[in-house]
Motif scaffolding. Structure first.
Motif, short mmCIF file in Angstrom:
data_model
loop_
_atom_site.label_atom_id
_atom_site.label_comp_id
_atom_site.label_asym_id
_atom_site.label_seq_id
_atom_site.Cartn_x
_atom_site.Cartn_y
_atom_site.Cartn_z
N PRO A 105 -12.00 -26.88 56.88
CA PRO A 105 -12.96 -25.78 56.66
C PRO A 105 -14.41 -26.27 56.57
CG PRO A 105 -11.71 -26.22 54.65
CD PRO A 105 -11.06 -27.01 55.74
N SER A 106 -14.63 -27.45 55.99
CA SER A 106 -16.00 -27.93 55.85
C SER A 106 -16.59 -28.30 57.21
CB SER A 106 -16.07 -29.13 54.90
OG SER A 106 -15.30 -30.21 55.36
N THR A 107 -15.77 -28.84 58.12
CA THR A 107 -16.26 -29.18 59.46
C THR A 107 -16.67 -27.93 60.23
OG1 THR A 107 -14.93 -31.21 59.59
CG2 THR A 107 -15.62 -30.23 61.67
N VAL A 108 -15.85 -26.90 60.15
CA VAL A 108 -16.20 -25.63 60.81
C VAL A 108 -17.53 -25.11 60.27
CG1 VAL A 108 -15.54 -23.22 61.14
CG2 VAL A 108 -13.81 -25.03 61.32
N ALA A 109 -17.70 -25.15 58.96
CA ALA A 109 -18.94 -24.67 58.34
C ALA A 109 -20.14 -25.54 58.74
CB ALA A 109 -18.79 -24.65 56.82
N PHE A 110 -19.95 -26.84 58.79
CA PHE A 110 -21.05 -27.74 59.17
C PHE A 110 -21.47 -27.53 60.63
CE2 PHE A 110 -20.05 -30.79 55.55
CZ PHE A 110 -21.29 -30.62 54.93
N LEU A 111 -20.53 -27.18 61.51
CA LEU A 111 -20.88 -26.90 62.90
C LEU A 111 -21.83 -25.71 63.02
CD1 LEU A 111 -17.43 -27.43 64.67
CD2 LEU A 111 -19.52 -28.77 65.06
N LEU A 112 -21.82 -24.85 62.01
CA LEU A 112 -22.66 -23.64 62.02
C LEU A 112 -23.92 -23.83 61.18
CD1 LEU A 112 -19.79 -21.03 61.48
CD2 LEU A 112 -20.83 -21.74 63.65
N THR A 113 -24.18 -25.08 60.74
CA THR A 113 -25.33 -25.36 59.87
C THR A 113 -26.26 -26.36 60.56
OG1 THR A 113 -23.80 -25.13 58.00
CG2 THR A 113 -25.99 -26.00 57.52
N PRO A 114 -27.28 -25.90 61.31
CA PRO A 114 -28.14 -26.83 62.06
C PRO A 114 -29.07 -27.63 61.16
CG PRO A 114 -28.93 -24.57 62.26
CD PRO A 114 -27.63 -24.49 61.53
N VAL A 115 -29.49 -28.79 61.68
CA VAL A 115 -30.40 -29.69 60.96
C VAL A 115 -31.61 -30.00 61.84
CG1 VAL A 115 -30.66 -32.00 59.97
CG2 VAL A 115 -28.53 -30.75 59.65
N GLU A 116 -32.81 -29.80 61.32
CA GLU A 116 -34.02 -30.14 62.07
C GLU A 116 -34.23 -31.65 62.08
OE1 GLU A 116 -37.52 -28.10 60.89
OE2 GLU A 116 -36.61 -26.12 60.96
N GLY A 117 -34.67 -32.18 63.22
CA GLY A 117 -34.94 -33.61 63.33
C GLY A 117 -33.71 -34.47 63.33
N ALA A 118 -32.55 -33.89 63.70
CA ALA A 118 -31.29 -34.65 63.70
C ALA A 118 -31.25 -35.60 64.90
CB ALA A 118 -30.11 -33.69 63.77
N PRO A 119 -30.42 -36.63 64.84
CA PRO A 119 -30.24 -37.52 66.00
C PRO A 119 -29.77 -36.74 67.22
CG PRO A 119 -29.25 -38.48 64.04
CD PRO A 119 -29.63 -37.08 63.68
N PRO A 120 -29.99 -37.27 68.43
CA PRO A 120 -29.56 -36.56 69.66
C PRO A 120 -28.06 -36.27 69.66
CG PRO A 120 -30.97 -38.43 70.20
CD PRO A 120 -30.67 -38.53 68.73
N TYR A 121 -27.70 -35.18 70.35
CA TYR A 121 -26.30 -34.76 70.51
C TYR A 121 -25.65 -34.41 69.17
CZ TYR A 121 -27.29 -37.09 74.92
OH TYR A 121 -27.90 -37.48 76.10
N THR A 122 -26.45 -33.80 68.30
CA THR A 122 -25.92 -33.29 67.05
C THR A 122 -25.72 -31.79 67.19
OG1 THR A 122 -27.00 -35.00 65.71
CG2 THR A 122 -26.36 -32.99 64.58
N VAL A 123 -24.49 -31.33 66.95
CA VAL A 123 -24.17 -29.90 67.00
C VAL A 123 -24.02 -29.40 65.58
CG1 VAL A 123 -22.51 -28.16 67.77
CG2 VAL A 123 -23.02 -30.14 69.22
N GLY A 124 -24.85 -28.43 65.19
CA GLY A 124 -24.90 -28.04 63.79
C GLY A 124 -25.39 -29.23 62.98
N SER A 125 -24.51 -29.75 62.12
CA SER A 125 -24.87 -30.95 61.34
C SER A 125 -24.04 -32.16 61.75
CB SER A 125 -24.63 -30.68 59.84
OG SER A 125 -25.36 -29.56 59.39
#
Length: 271
Positions: free
Chosen positions: A198-218
């Protein structure tokens, strides 16, 4: 060619870290994330991606890899009949709910705050691993629903805050209530999957600004793929070793390593 000379050492480091984390997850029941989160943190920082949301990426990517690690580990343990399936069924709703609460907390905290939380809690885990005794008991049987109602969500939330599969919390919780160490380690692998999905599904829907390339959500996909492929193999090795070796001296050595990691992360955050 210059691009390859940068990528290949990074992949090699991730492969080594993944191998180490997978073996630990199966052998000691501590959750490979306790190694992965600081490894991701130092790697991404070194590559220049030290944003306010970096620690969230590290935690989220670690949780995603735990789906693979825990599934492989619990499958290997199950073949030896060591998993307490009824315990997992009883605790699953509470732990999964706590994991989602953990995602909410992680999404509200910046890298500085998460680093302090991670360093402090990992230090506490390391001290327990170093000085705790298998003979310690609170009771000779697992407590009932009243205990699950508050400890299950707490375990899920804290585990997600650390980016770990919960073994560092659920293994001692079980042994303190009379479950033999090998069965506690095996069952903790199941807790990891219950938290991670469940936490992975939620993290996929939580974007992060300035994240490393090829980051989907978090979640950073290259790190997930490399680490996931490695831990899928080595978690089973660790589970097999857990039934042959005395983990006590290994835990103390690993506890010392964790103390150094925790102190270094606290130093970076506070100084």
């Amino acid at each position: 060619m210059e691009h390859l000379t940068t990528i290949l050492p990074l992949v090699a480091i991730l492969l080594a870290v993944g191998a180490f984390a997978g073996v630990l997850a199966g052998l000691l029941g501590v959750g490979g994330g306790i190694v992965l989160v600081p490894a991701f943190f130092y790697l991404f920082n070194g590559l220049g991606y030290g944003s306010d949301g970096l620690m969230r990426v590290c935690v989220a990517t670690s949780m995603a890899t735990i789906i693979i690690t825990s599934t492989r580990s619990v499958t290997a343990h199950a073949r030896k009949g060591a998993v307490e399936w009824q315990l997992l069924r009883d605790w699953a709703p509470y732990v999964a709910g706590g994991a989602l609460l953990g995602v909410f907390l992680v999404s509200r905290l910046d890298t500085h705050a998460l680093t302090i939380i991670f360093g402090t809690l990992v230090m506490a885990i390391a001290l327990y691993m170093a000085f705790g005794k298998q003979s310690w008991r609170i009771a000779e049987g697992m407590p009932g629903q009243g205990f699950r109602l508050w400890f299950g969500p707490l375990m899920g939330a804290v585990s997600v805050l650390l980016g770990i599969g919960g073994g560092s919390i659920s293994t001692p919780m079980q042994t303190l209530h009379g479950i033999p160490i090998h069965r506690a380690v095996a069952t903790s692998a199941g807790f990891g999957a219950i938290m991670a999905v469940p936490s992975t599904v939620a993290f996929l829907l939580t974007p992060v600004e300035g994240a490393p390339p090829y980051t989907v959500g978090s979640i950073n996909l290259p790190a997930l793929v490399v680490i996931g492929a490695t831990t899928a193999i080595t978690a089973a090795w660790g589970a097999a070793l857990a039934h042959r070796l005395d983990p006590k001296p290994l835990k103390r050595i690993f506890a010392g390593f964790l103390m150094l990691v925790a102190l270094n992360m606290l130093r970076k955050a506070l100084l």
